[in-house]
Write a protein that holds these residues in place. Structure first.
Motif, PDB file in Angstrom:
ATOM      1  N   GLU A 274       0.792  -1.222   0.000  1.00  0.00           N
ATOM      2  CA  GLU A 274       0.000   0.000   0.000  1.00  0.00           C
ATOM      3  C   GLU A 274       0.828   1.279   0.000  1.00  0.00           C
ATOM      4  O   GLU A 274       0.295   2.349  -0.278  1.00  0.00           O
ATOM      5  CB  GLU A 274      -0.933   0.010   1.220  1.00  0.00           C
ATOM      6  CG  GLU A 274      -1.958  -1.112   1.198  1.00  0.00           C
ATOM      7  CD  GLU A 274      -2.890  -1.072   2.392  1.00  0.00           C
ATOM      8  OE1 GLU A 274      -2.667  -0.235   3.295  1.00  0.00           O
ATOM      9  OE2 GLU A 274      -3.826  -1.883   2.425  1.00  0.00           O
ATOM     10  N   PHE A 275       2.114   1.194   0.313  1.00  0.00           N
ATOM     11  CA  PHE A 275       2.929   2.395   0.484  1.00  0.00           C
ATOM     12  C   PHE A 275       4.170   2.281  -0.384  1.00  0.00           C
ATOM     13  O   PHE A 275       4.758   1.205  -0.505  1.00  0.00           O
ATOM     14  CB  PHE A 275       3.302   2.559   1.952  1.00  0.00           C
ATOM     15  CG  PHE A 275       4.099   3.802   2.269  1.00  0.00           C
ATOM     16  CD1 PHE A 275       3.653   5.049   1.880  1.00  0.00           C
ATOM     17  CD2 PHE A 275       5.296   3.719   2.961  1.00  0.00           C
ATOM     18  CE1 PHE A 275       4.379   6.199   2.175  1.00  0.00           C
ATOM     19  CE2 PHE A 275       6.030   4.856   3.263  1.00  0.00           C
ATOM     20  CZ  PHE A 275       5.565   6.097   2.863  1.00  0.00           C
ATOM     21  N   PHE A 276       4.597   3.393  -0.987  1.00  0.00           N
ATOM     22  CA  PHE A 276       5.685   3.312  -1.951  1.00  0.00           C
ATOM     23  C   PHE A 276       6.999   2.857  -1.326  1.00  0.00           C
ATOM     24  O   PHE A 276       7.824   2.233  -1.984  1.00  0.00           O
ATOM     25  CB  PHE A 276       5.851   4.641  -2.694  1.00  0.00           C
ATOM     26  CG  PHE A 276       6.669   5.686  -2.004  1.00  0.00           C
ATOM     27  CD1 PHE A 276       7.973   5.923  -2.392  1.00  0.00           C
ATOM     28  CD2 PHE A 276       6.131   6.457  -0.977  1.00  0.00           C
ATOM     29  CE1 PHE A 276       8.730   6.898  -1.773  1.00  0.00           C
ATOM     30  CE2 PHE A 276       6.877   7.437  -0.366  1.00  0.00           C
ATOM     31  CZ  PHE A 276       8.176   7.658  -0.761  1.00  0.00           C
ATOM     32  N   MET A 277       7.217   3.134  -0.035  1.00  0.00           N
ATOM     33  CA  MET A 277       8.453   2.671   0.586  1.00  0.00           C
ATOM     34  C   MET A 277       8.443   1.169   0.827  1.00  0.00           C
ATOM     35  O   MET A 277       9.493   0.524   0.829  1.00  0.00           O
ATOM     36  CB  MET A 277       8.709   3.427   1.886  1.00  0.00           C
ATOM     37  CG  MET A 277       9.471   4.722   1.677  1.00  0.00           C
ATOM     38  SD  MET A 277      11.042   4.501   0.794  1.00  0.00           S
ATOM     39  CE  MET A 277      11.993   3.616   2.017  1.00  0.00           C
ATOM     40  N   GLU A 278       7.276   0.588   1.048  1.00  0.00           N
ATOM     41  CA  GLU A 278       7.192  -0.875   1.101  1.00  0.00           C
ATOM     42  C   GLU A 278       7.558  -1.463  -0.256  1.00  0.00           C
ATOM     43  O   GLU A 278       8.245  -2.469  -0.347  1.00  0.00           O
ATOM     44  CB  GLU A 278       5.776  -1.308   1.486  1.00  0.00           C
ATOM     45  CG  GLU A 278       5.356  -0.975   2.900  1.00  0.00           C
ATOM     46  CD  GLU A 278       3.938  -1.438   3.164  1.00  0.00           C
ATOM     47  OE1 GLU A 278       3.766  -2.345   3.996  1.00  0.00           O
ATOM     48  OE2 GLU A 278       2.998  -0.900   2.535  1.00  0.00           O
ATOM     49  N   ARG A 279       7.065  -0.828  -1.301  1.00  0.00           N
ATOM     50  CA  ARG A 279       7.266  -1.338  -2.659  1.00  0.00           C
ATOM     51  C   ARG A 279       8.684  -1.092  -3.164  1.00  0.00           C
ATOM     52  O   ARG A 279       9.295  -1.945  -3.801  1.00  0.00           O
ATOM     53  CB  ARG A 279       6.245  -0.663  -3.604  1.00  0.00           C
ATOM     54  CG  ARG A 279       6.396  -1.033  -5.093  1.00  0.00           C
ATOM     55  CD  ARG A 279       6.072  -2.501  -5.299  1.00  0.00           C
ATOM     56  NE  ARG A 279       6.002  -2.847  -6.701  1.00  0.00           N
ATOM     57  CZ  ARG A 279       7.048  -3.154  -7.455  1.00  0.00           C
ATOM     58  NH1 ARG A 279       8.266  -3.125  -6.932  1.00  0.00           N
ATOM     59  NH2 ARG A 279       6.895  -3.487  -8.716  1.00  0.00           N
ATOM     60  N   TYR A 280       9.202   0.107  -2.907  1.00  0.00           N
ATOM     61  CA  TYR A 280      10.460   0.502  -3.526  1.00  0.00           C
ATOM     62  C   TYR A 280      11.583   0.818  -2.541  1.00  0.00           C
ATOM     63  O   TYR A 280      12.633   1.313  -2.950  1.00  0.00           O
ATOM     64  CB  TYR A 280      10.227   1.728  -4.418  1.00  0.00           C
ATOM     65  CG  TYR A 280       9.472   1.427  -5.693  1.00  0.00           C
ATOM     66  CD1 TYR A 280       9.967   0.528  -6.629  1.00  0.00           C
ATOM     67  CD2 TYR A 280       8.256   2.051  -5.967  1.00  0.00           C
ATOM     68  CE1 TYR A 280       9.282   0.257  -7.800  1.00  0.00           C
ATOM     69  CE2 TYR A 280       7.560   1.789  -7.140  1.00  0.00           C
ATOM     70  CZ  TYR A 280       8.075   0.884  -8.050  1.00  0.00           C
ATOM     71  OH  TYR A 280       7.400   0.614  -9.209  1.00  0.00           O
ATOM     72  N   GLY A 281      11.387   0.523  -1.253  1.00  0.00           N
ATOM     73  CA  GLY A 281      12.414   0.849  -0.272  1.00  0.00           C
ATOM     74  C   GLY A 281      13.773   0.262  -0.606  1.00  0.00           C
ATOM     75  O   GLY A 281      14.808   0.950  -0.536  1.00  0.00           O
ATOM     76  N   ASP A 282      13.801  -1.003  -0.998  1.00  0.00           N
ATOM     77  CA  ASP A 282      15.077  -1.654  -1.326  1.00  0.00           C
ATOM     78  C   ASP A 282      15.747  -0.998  -2.531  1.00  0.00           C
ATOM     79  O   ASP A 282      16.976  -0.950  -2.620  1.00  0.00           O
ATOM     80  CB  ASP A 282      14.871  -3.141  -1.602  1.00  0.00           C
ATOM     81  CG  ASP A 282      14.530  -3.928  -0.340  1.00  0.00           C
ATOM     82  OD1 ASP A 282      14.735  -3.407   0.771  1.00  0.00           O
ATOM     83  OD2 ASP A 282      14.053  -5.072  -0.481  1.00  0.00           O
TER      84      ASP A 282
END
Length: 340
Positions: A274-282
């Motif tokens: 749901e959150f861009f940092m979950e998706r793209y944090g790495d």
């Protein structure tokens, strides 16, 4: 350990602060025009606060500069950072207009432009990078169609909209860069459509929140990009590459590998992130690591300010197409589009 000066302590500044730490670098000094924001982030990280951007860039403990301020400040800060002689990473976009992107390249020069790392972090997402490698490796034959879907879970704050440069220049800019990275060629035409149906206030502020773009490549491949400022089921980020010998898909990661089998849920998978940092944090940490490797080895940056100019060019063409209601035939980044 490399010391970094971070310009910007807002949402993207905090993203880059976390990525710098995850990459094993050290955040030495922070600047933000909103001093309490800089002080709060510095207290969490253990960095010091600089009174001005120039002071942060000149700090003796800062070996490199990361720019994560608002889009409309990037060009002047990139120019100033390049003049310090320190390596620079600038969050996307390079500029909030094509004119400013041109001014940046003209001021710092082509050679320096190729040494400014441009923060198109999605190139370093594992799924997207694997898809790109599959296309480049010929695994699906000749690429014929590319579909890029980017939908945010909810619209940005209204105060952000006037400073963003618009959906094509700020949000879809990632997708223009991704299309160029996957196809490894430039485009001959752009056709864009947009509307403001998610939040009418965005329309009243002069922007759109729902858009599609079709681009034709010189070899006949067709790219379709879909953007929306709201997605009811999470952060929808997918790429599909279709070719003469097959297809590859970079799909949405999910919150877990759980799949439920009941009368109401016959094989229902877990929700997407749901959150861009979950998706793209790495991917942000991978971006910082690659930036530092290039600095250490003295290499040109694999995604740089020149790429930022070309993405800005496509964004300007899409903006013109949407406003003027016509297909834009592309001739190069010096092209003029009239009133956009």
């Amino acid at each position: 350990m490399t010391g970094m000066a971070l310009l910007g302590a807002g949402r993207m500044g905090q993203v880059h602060a976390a990525a710098i730490q995850a990459a094993g670098a050290r955040l030495a000094v922070i600047y933000d025009p909103v001093t309490p924001a800089a002080e709060a982030l510095a207290a969490r990280i253990g960095a010091k606060v600089a009174p001005t951007a120039a002071d942060a860039m000149a700090d003796a403990q800062a070996d490199a500069v990361v720019i994560a301020t608002s889009s409309d400040t990037h060009v002047d800060l990139v120019i100033e950072a390049v003049r310090t002689g320190k390596p620079v990473l600038c969050e996307k976009p390079l500029a909030s207009s094509l004119a400013d992107a041109r001014r940046c390249i003209a001021t710092i020069g082509e050679a320096a432009a190729r040494k400014v790392f441009l923060g198109f972090n999605r190139r370093f997402d594992r799924g997207h990078a694997s898809l790109r490698a599959a296309v480049h490796g010929g695994q699906i034959g000749r690429l014929e169609q590319l579909i890029i879907t980017s939908r945010d879970p909810f619209p940005p704050p209204l105060a952000y909209v006037p400073r963003s440069g618009g959906l094509f220049r700020d949000m879809m800019i990632h997708d223009f860069d991704m299309a160029r990275a996957i196809l490894r060629q430039e485009f001959v035409s752009v056709t864009a459509h947009g509307s403001s149906i998610i939040d009418p206030e965005i329309g009243r502020l002069g922007d759109i929140d729902n858009a599609s773009v079709t681009m034709l490549a010189a070899d006949g491949a067709i790219v379709t990009i879909l953007n929306a400022r709201r997605c009811a089921f999470g952060f929808d980020q997918r790429i599909e590459a279709f070719g003469s010998a097959g297809m590859v898909l970079s799909d949405n990661p999910r919150q877990s590998g759980l799949k439920r089998f009941t009368a109401d849920h016959p094989g229902t998978p877990a929700p997407i992130l749901e959150f861009f940092m979950e998706r793209y944090g790495d991917s942000y940490a991978a971006e910082i690591r690659l930036f530092l490797e290039c600095v250490r080895d003295g290499r040109e940056m694999p995604v740089n300010a020149r790429d930022g100019l070309m993405a800005a060019y496509l964004a300007e063409a899409a903006t013109a197409s949407c406003k003027q209601g016509r297909t834009i035939h592309l001739t190069g980044p010096d092209q003029e589009f009239g009133d956009v």
